[in-house]
Each structure stands twice: as C-alpha cells, then as structure tokens.
Write a protein that holds these residues in place. Sequence first.
Motif, mmCIF file in Angstrom:
data_model
loop_
_atom_site.group_PDB
_atom_site.id
_atom_site.type_symbol
_atom_site.label_atom_id
_atom_site.label_comp_id
_atom_site.label_asym_id
_atom_site.label_seq_id
_atom_site.Cartn_x
_atom_site.Cartn_y
_atom_site.Cartn_z
ATOM 1 N N VAL B 133 -10.539 -39.351 11.104
ATOM 2 C CA VAL B 133 -11.882 -38.920 10.708
ATOM 3 C C VAL B 133 -11.890 -38.606 9.210
ATOM 4 O O VAL B 133 -11.037 -37.874 8.726
ATOM 5 N N PRO B 134 -12.833 -39.191 8.460
ATOM 6 C CA PRO B 134 -12.874 -38.981 7.006
ATOM 7 C C PRO B 134 -13.033 -37.505 6.646
ATOM 8 O O PRO B 134 -13.689 -36.745 7.365
ATOM 9 N N SER B 135 -12.441 -37.146 5.507
ATOM 10 C CA SER B 135 -12.422 -35.733 5.149
ATOM 11 C C SER B 135 -13.813 -35.211 4.805
ATOM 12 O O SER B 135 -14.111 -34.040 5.010
ATOM 13 N N VAL B 136 -14.689 -36.087 4.309
ATOM 14 C CA VAL B 136 -16.026 -35.618 3.960
ATOM 15 C C VAL B 136 -16.758 -35.152 5.226
ATOM 16 O O VAL B 136 -17.595 -34.247 5.190
ATOM 17 N N ILE B 137 -16.383 -35.750 6.363
ATOM 18 C CA ILE B 137 -17.014 -35.332 7.614
ATOM 19 C C ILE B 137 -16.488 -33.977 8.056
ATOM 20 O O ILE B 137 -17.241 -33.126 8.538
ATOM 21 N N TYR B 138 -15.185 -33.762 7.835
ATOM 22 C CA TYR B 138 -14.666 -32.421 8.109
ATOM 23 C C TYR B 138 -15.359 -31.394 7.211
ATOM 24 O O TYR B 138 -15.640 -30.266 7.623
ATOM 25 N N LEU B 140 -18.401 -31.628 5.988
ATOM 26 C CA LEU B 140 -19.753 -31.464 6.515
ATOM 27 C C LEU B 140 -19.759 -30.483 7.692
ATOM 28 O O LEU B 140 -20.567 -29.545 7.759
ATOM 29 N N LEU B 141 -18.821 -30.707 8.611
ATOM 30 C CA LEU B 141 -18.714 -29.821 9.761
ATOM 31 C C LEU B 141 -18.319 -28.423 9.317
ATOM 32 O O LEU B 141 -18.769 -27.424 9.888
ATOM 33 N N ILE B 143 -19.075 -26.884 6.435
ATOM 34 C CA ILE B 143 -20.219 -26.168 5.871
ATOM 35 C C ILE B 143 -21.167 -25.672 6.963
ATOM 36 O O ILE B 143 -21.565 -24.522 6.989
ATOM 37 N N VAL B 186 -7.586 -27.411 10.692
ATOM 38 C CA VAL B 186 -8.130 -28.358 11.682
ATOM 39 C C VAL B 186 -7.794 -29.795 11.281
ATOM 40 O O VAL B 186 -7.514 -30.644 12.114
ATOM 41 N N MET B 250 -12.248 -33.310 -0.526
ATOM 42 C CA MET B 250 -13.657 -33.132 -0.183
ATOM 43 C C MET B 250 -13.907 -31.910 0.701
ATOM 44 O O MET B 250 -14.754 -31.072 0.412
ATOM 45 N N LEU C 31 -11.299 -29.489 18.149
ATOM 46 C CA LEU C 31 -11.546 -30.777 17.526
ATOM 47 C C LEU C 31 -12.728 -31.481 18.174
ATOM 48 O O LEU C 31 -13.598 -32.031 17.497
ATOM 49 N N GLY C 208 -13.706 -44.024 4.590
ATOM 50 C CA GLY C 208 -14.226 -42.666 4.545
ATOM 51 C C GLY C 208 -13.854 -41.917 3.284
ATOM 52 O O GLY C 208 -14.214 -40.749 3.130
ATOM 53 N N THR C 210 -13.888 -40.333 -0.180
ATOM 54 C CA THR C 210 -14.975 -39.888 -1.043
ATOM 55 C C THR C 210 -14.470 -39.595 -2.446
ATOM 56 O O THR C 210 -15.034 -40.052 -3.434
ATOM 57 N N ALA C 242 -24.986 -33.009 1.572
ATOM 58 C CA ALA C 242 -24.525 -31.791 2.251
ATOM 59 C C ALA C 242 -24.575 -30.591 1.323
ATOM 60 O O ALA C 242 -24.847 -29.473 1.768
ATOM 61 N N TRP C 254 -26.182 -35.328 8.126
ATOM 62 C CA TRP C 254 -25.685 -35.450 9.503
ATOM 63 C C TRP C 254 -25.790 -36.872 10.005
ATOM 64 O O TRP C 254 -24.852 -37.418 10.586
ATOM 65 N N LEU C 261 -18.879 -42.072 10.747
ATOM 66 C CA LEU C 261 -17.878 -41.803 11.770
ATOM 67 C C LEU C 261 -17.884 -42.897 12.833
ATOM 68 O O LEU C 261 -16.836 -43.346 13.298
ATOM 69 N N LEU C 265 -14.481 -44.896 13.402
ATOM 70 C CA LEU C 265 -13.819 -44.819 14.701
ATOM 71 C C LEU C 265 -13.951 -46.130 15.461
ATOM 72 O O LEU C 265 -13.046 -46.529 16.190
#
Lengths: 276, 323, 284
Positions: B133-138, B140-141, B143, B186, B250, C31, C208, C210, C242, C254, C261, C265
């Motif tokens: 999973v890309p770090s920018v998504i971590y 986002l989650l 924040i 995480v 990120m 997770l 992914g 950035t 964000a 989002w 994602l 994935l």
Amino acid sequence: MHVATFRQQLAKEPAIAAEGSGVQKTALAVKLQAENLNFYYGKFQALHGISLSIVTYKITAFIGPSGCGKSTFLRTMNRMNETVRNTRVEGKLLLDGQDLREMDVTFVRRRVGMVFQKSNPFPKTIFDNVAYGLRVNGVRSRPVIEAAVERSLRRAALWDEVKDKLRKPASALSGGQQQRLCIARALAVEPEVLLLDEPCSALDPIATLKIEELLFQIKDITTIVIVTHNMQQAARLADYTGFFLMGKLIEFDDTRKIFQNPSKKETEDYVTGRFG
Amino acid sequence: MATSFPVEPRVIVRSPRTFIERLRGGDQIALLTTLVCAVTIIVVVALIVVELWMNSQPAIKAFGWHFLTSSTWDPNAEKFGALPFIYGTCLTSALALLIAIPLGIAAAIFLAEMAPPQLSNLLTFLIELLAAVPSVIYGLLGIFVLVPLIRDCLVPVLVKFFGYLPIFQGDFYGVSFLSASLVLSVMVAPFIISVSREVLLAVPVEQREAALAVGATKWEATWQIVLPNASTGIIGSVFLALARALGETMAVTMVIGNTPKITASLFSPGYSIAAVIANEFAEASGRLYVSSLIFLGLVLFGLTIVINAVARILVLTTTQRSA
Amino acid sequence: MDLRVSRRRKIVNVVMLSLSGVCTALVMGVLFFILGYLFWHGAKSLNWNFLTQVPKPSGQTGGGVANAIAGSAKVLLLATCIGVPIGFLAGVYLAEYSGKTFAFTIRYVVDLLNGVPSIVIGIVAYALVVRPMGHYSALAGGVALGIMMIPIAVRTTEEFLRSVPNSMREGAMALGATRARTIFTVVAPAAISGLISGMMLNLARVAGETAPLLFTALGNMFWSRGWLQPIATLPVTIYNYAIAPEEDLHQQAWAAGFVLLFLVLGINVTARMIIARGSASARR
C-alpha cells in the motif's frame, strides 16, 4: 524392430567384426578423432591422454562407472564443456580431419548434435521445439522448416504420436516421448554426429527400447556416439565400445571383443560385474 | 541394415566466421549491451552520491559539522541546523519500531509456528499486500482516521495513567511525534512480519523436533530453540524496517506537524529529515537554503546506507547458514 | 517430577501461544480496519465526473482527477521505459554472463540503490533533469521513478533466469545457438511469466510513490501536453488535497486514494496470481 533382430544384425556384421582386429586397422572413414586429449576442471585432471577414432555411420558406445570421464569426453566432442567455467582441454580433436577447436563453436555444435541424460524440451510447442535448431541456423522458409520437422519426427519415430498435436506444448508429452522429441530436435539440423549422454537413464524399459530402435534406424544417416551405464544397452546397440576408468580410456575395440574377450583385466572385471 | 530413410543432402554447412557474422549471431552485442546496463547502475549510484555531495558543498562550507549539531532552522536569516530533523527522524523511527517489533514478531511466530499452513499462507498474502500500500495512503489514513482516534481514545488514557512522565506532557493537537510513530509502526509491521516469518520457517524442522522430543512445550521449543536460531535474521528484518522508517516521507510529513523543535513530549509536533525536504525543497529560494536541504538528503542517504548494509549482512548470514 | 512446575509450564505455554495469536489478530485488525475504512469512504466519494473531469478552480466544488490519472500513466510509462530495460539487461548480465567478483559488486550496488530513500532519488532527479532544463516536467518524474524501478527489475530478472534449468541452455547451445540466442529465445521465454509479473509488482511499487514526484513532476491543475511540462499525478494529488483546508478536497483525496489503491492492489494481486499459477504448473 525387436531386440532379437538387433542381435541377428550384430551376428551378420561386416568383415571388421569377424576379423576382430580393432578399429584402427580398418579402412573405414573416420569422422571424429581424438589425439592425446587431456581435460581439466580447474586443477583436477578429468581425462588423461584419450586417443580414439569414431567411425562414420557406426554406433560407438562408452561405458564405465560413474565419474569415469565418459560424459566429460562426450561433451568435449561438441565443445559443450566450454559452457562450464574454469575448464581446459589439451590435445587434438579432429572432425573430418579439421581441428574442432579452431572452428566456430556454434558451427561445431550444429554439425555435432547432442541429446542429454534428462530430456530437456524447451517450453514451446512440439513444432517449435523441432524447428528451433533450423531457425537458429538461419532457415527462414516455412515449407523447408515444415518438411524438416516432419522428417525429423518420423525419424525419431514420434510422428504418428504427435502429428495431430504439433501446436501443443512439448511438456504435455510423456518422458519417453520427450526424449524422442529431443532426438528429433537434434536430428532436424542434420548433424553429422549425434552424441547421446545416457539418453535412457530416466526412462522405463519400453521407452528405452523405442529409443534404441530409432537409433538403429538413424545410424545410416548420422554417426552415433552414446554414453551409457547400461552394459546390455552398449552390447545391443554399439558397433564399437570404449571402456573408461578413472579418466583413462582403458580399452576401445569392437563391441563383441569388449564384452566377450577383452584384452585388459579392468575391462573384464567391469563387464562381468566384478567391479564395484 | 535398416535403411528406411535415404541420406539427404545437408542443409547448411558453412562456418560463420567473419566478425560481422558473429556480431549478427548476437553474442558480442548482447554481452556488451548487458554489460553496459550493469555498469549504468553503478554510474547511477555514483551520480547520486556525487550530486548529493557537490550540491551540499555550499552548506558544508558554510556550517561544517556544526550543521549536524545546531538546532536553528531559520531560512530568513539563512541559518540552518539539522538537529531537530535528525532528532525527529530518529525518535519517530525508534518509537515506531518499539511498537512494531513485539507485535510483528509475535505475529510472525503465530504465522510460522502455530497457524495451519493454509491460514498462514492466506494471512501472509494479505500482509504482503498491505506492505504494497502506497505511503501517501497511509498518510491519508493517518490524518483522517488515526489522528482523531489517538486524540479521542489513546491520549486520555496515556495522560490518566502516565501523565507524570515528561514524554506525555503538554497539549495534544493531533499532529505530533506520537502520531507519526504510530503511523510508521503500522507501515513497517507488515515488513517485519513477512521477513521474520520467512526466517522462522527456514529453521530446520529437526531443531523443533529435538526440543519437543526432550519434553519441551511448544512455546518453550519456539522461544528457546527456534527463535535464537532465527535471531540474526529477525534482527536483519528489524534493520530493514528501520531503514524504511528512516526514509519514509509522505506518511510522516502528513502527521508529524512540521515544526522544527526538539522536545521530550511525544504530544508535541516535530519534523523529520524527509519531511522537511518534501515540504520545503520546491519552494526553497537561495543557494544556501537548497544546499542545506540537499545536505540533509546526504545525511539521510548515509544513515539508510549504513542501516541497510547491516541488515543485509545479518539476513545473509542466517539464510546462508540454513542453506 | 514436580507436578506444579509442569503445570506452570503448561500455563505459560498456553498463555504465550494465545498471546501471539492475539497479536496477529490485533495487527491484522488494525490494518484491515484502516483499509476497509478507505474502501468504504473512498467508494462513497467516487463518481463518474471524478474520473473524467479536471480539477475545478480553487473555491469551487466538484471536478475530478482525470488529468492526474492520465499523468500517472504517462510518468509510469516513462519510468518503465527507463527502468525496465536497464534493469532487465543488467539482470541478464548477472544471471548469464558475469564472473563472481564483478557480479558481487553489481549486486551490492543494486542493493544500495534499493535502499536509497525515495525523497533522495527525487533530489537527484531534480539536480539531473529539472535544474538543467529550468522547469519541472513529466520527464523528470519519469527519470526519478525509473531509477527506483531498476533494483527490483535487476533482482527479478536474475532470480527468474536462474530458476530456468541449465538443461534448457545446454539443449539450445547443443543445436548451435549462440549464447545470446539461447538467452533470448529459450531462457527468457521459459521465465516469461515470472519476469512479467515481477515487472508488474515493480510498477505497482513505484505507482504509489509520492516523494520523488513532489519536485520533479510537481503537479498541474490542467491537462499537461507533451513530456516537458509539469504534470499532475495521482499520489501527489492525494497529498495536496489531503493537506488542503477544504472539506470537498478531502472527499476527493479519499476518492483518489481509493482509485490509487485499487490500481496498485489490482496489479499486485494479478501479478501474484500469475506467479502462483506458474509455479503450480512447473510442479506438474
């Protein structure tokens, strides 16, 4: 053809056999000749001064215990040994009187084909497997390739079994069929010599028999050299047999002489089963 | 004699000997091309080092070693010191590992030693997906999910029971060392789990059987025999995770607060090396400012290289010993 | 034997083993909670306009990330064109040609490159491409991601070529094929499914990223023409939205996160399935 037929043929072999005088004295055409050949894996000497002649359109067999150098010698005859790092060859190897090692290596391997212990069909279709050698050697014409593929498969006694599934992957064939496919693949480029390195060691007796039959069929178009650990096989198939021990060629002679009346004690011990 | 086939003329009997023909055969070309590509990689890495070094020269000349120990970061006055960022990077990485290691290793033990193979494979597959999973998504989650959760659930508990500790003092606004560390933990946990599981599985079955055969319980066999056998590899996985945490940009940038200060409190916002580069590089004006940021990059590069080298050596020694 | 000690040992056994199970459940729970949250929240904010429109000027609501999706595709295409050929050919060199010492050096350097933080790669791409050209560009982003793709490409290629049995090489060479011919017509095709899925995993990994794009590709509110202009990408868009103050942009972040994602994935699962099927058929 049946084993019994082989025996009959052995019985009515040409004059040299009857004379029992060995290879060197005959006037038959020599295809491959080794002169005082030494072979080294790094510092370890695996072959000691091998000298012999392979006769055109005959089957020559090499026997001996494992690790005796028979396969190593076979692999020097089409320079496959060069694919192993840190090996060295000394002495002469002549193909039709020309030194093998001065020729282009791919050219040597096209002229001297090889079939391996474990069948190694490429992960391609049956057709593409047989056609591979032709394509590699620059044959582009589709009809020529198709004709050659059919001819080779017929020679390898495989045509009837695979003619309807030429586009299927080769891995779908049985073990014995795969090995015959590999023989067909080798035959497709019309090699002058065909080297076989224990081609039947992974096969059951019936598949083995088929291979032996086909070798008999093709001996009039190519010179065959076979390494085997199966003495009966050598006795059934070969016109000439060489016995290797500890990297030395102990004895090389007419097959019947080797098995019935060997001149060396070591040979006798080995063929009568007294050896290890 | 069985002469069922006529002898046919041989197709191609010509030795390709000239240089051009051998080139067309491709061997020399292929060797050369692949070699050039291999050397290109060395050149690329050399370029990275050279570019970082050359471009950080102004900062090195201006500040010298003092750069690493000074805690002033004032672009307007052209005073630059790296200490708050180094502090932030090290603190968040260390804290993240502190949380992720026990959980990760326990999960790895469960997956390698206890779970039925099918469940273990399924969970490992999922964990490896999580590592992708890309770090920018971590971030986002982090924040929008983790930070509110920490503020509403974790912080009141920490303050209530451990409020007297200096690390849990001050006001909590959300973005902080603590948030960054939790998000990082995480992120690196899947990493520790999948590598540690592999190392544990590489321990020979005989070792387990020998321990069980003398009457050890399953846990004793695992804790006293299997784990020590795999310890070097597990430490290696931890170092790999550490290198990842140090360089992570990120997710940290999004939750650490981006304030260059050094405080003991985990509740306070901070900054990390990667975050300051990400935030300020595009807008940095002035040669010294850019150069200082690149110098920070060089420091980060050096840090991760050392950590990675240690990790590789550790993983290598275990896998080779078991092989 | 002392029964009490034995009972204590049994209790420790059960407690510790259950604890490891609980830890697993905890980790998996956290997770999947956050990912589930993303899927739920992201899918809710997703709509057709979002995928087909460019961003609205600041202050207005609505608009989408079509330009960022296209931009990501462009940058990734560039990265693949740079990283995969170099990595593949270098991997071929390692697996088929190289001697021991030099191979060790290359492998070491590849590991080193793999460990370089992505933000540092961004700095280098900035220094190598952006500064000489004088402006941010898709090309610079492609170079940064391309460099990041090299190490995995090398390792994948080497690993899968080595897994091809030597008898294949011997078979081809015994027919008079040159080494190069053998590699490219027999060995590489034999490993093709592994190679492709390895490269897919590689692509998913950098898709992914950035940090290296922040000051190479930068970003763009509009469609970007050609390869030499600043260009929007999905990950950078997610980041910018964000940290922006507007609630509407958070929703878009989002949704964009969901799209990213889903793509990452999706590629990952497909590639892993190809590998699994490949190894299953090899066993057969």
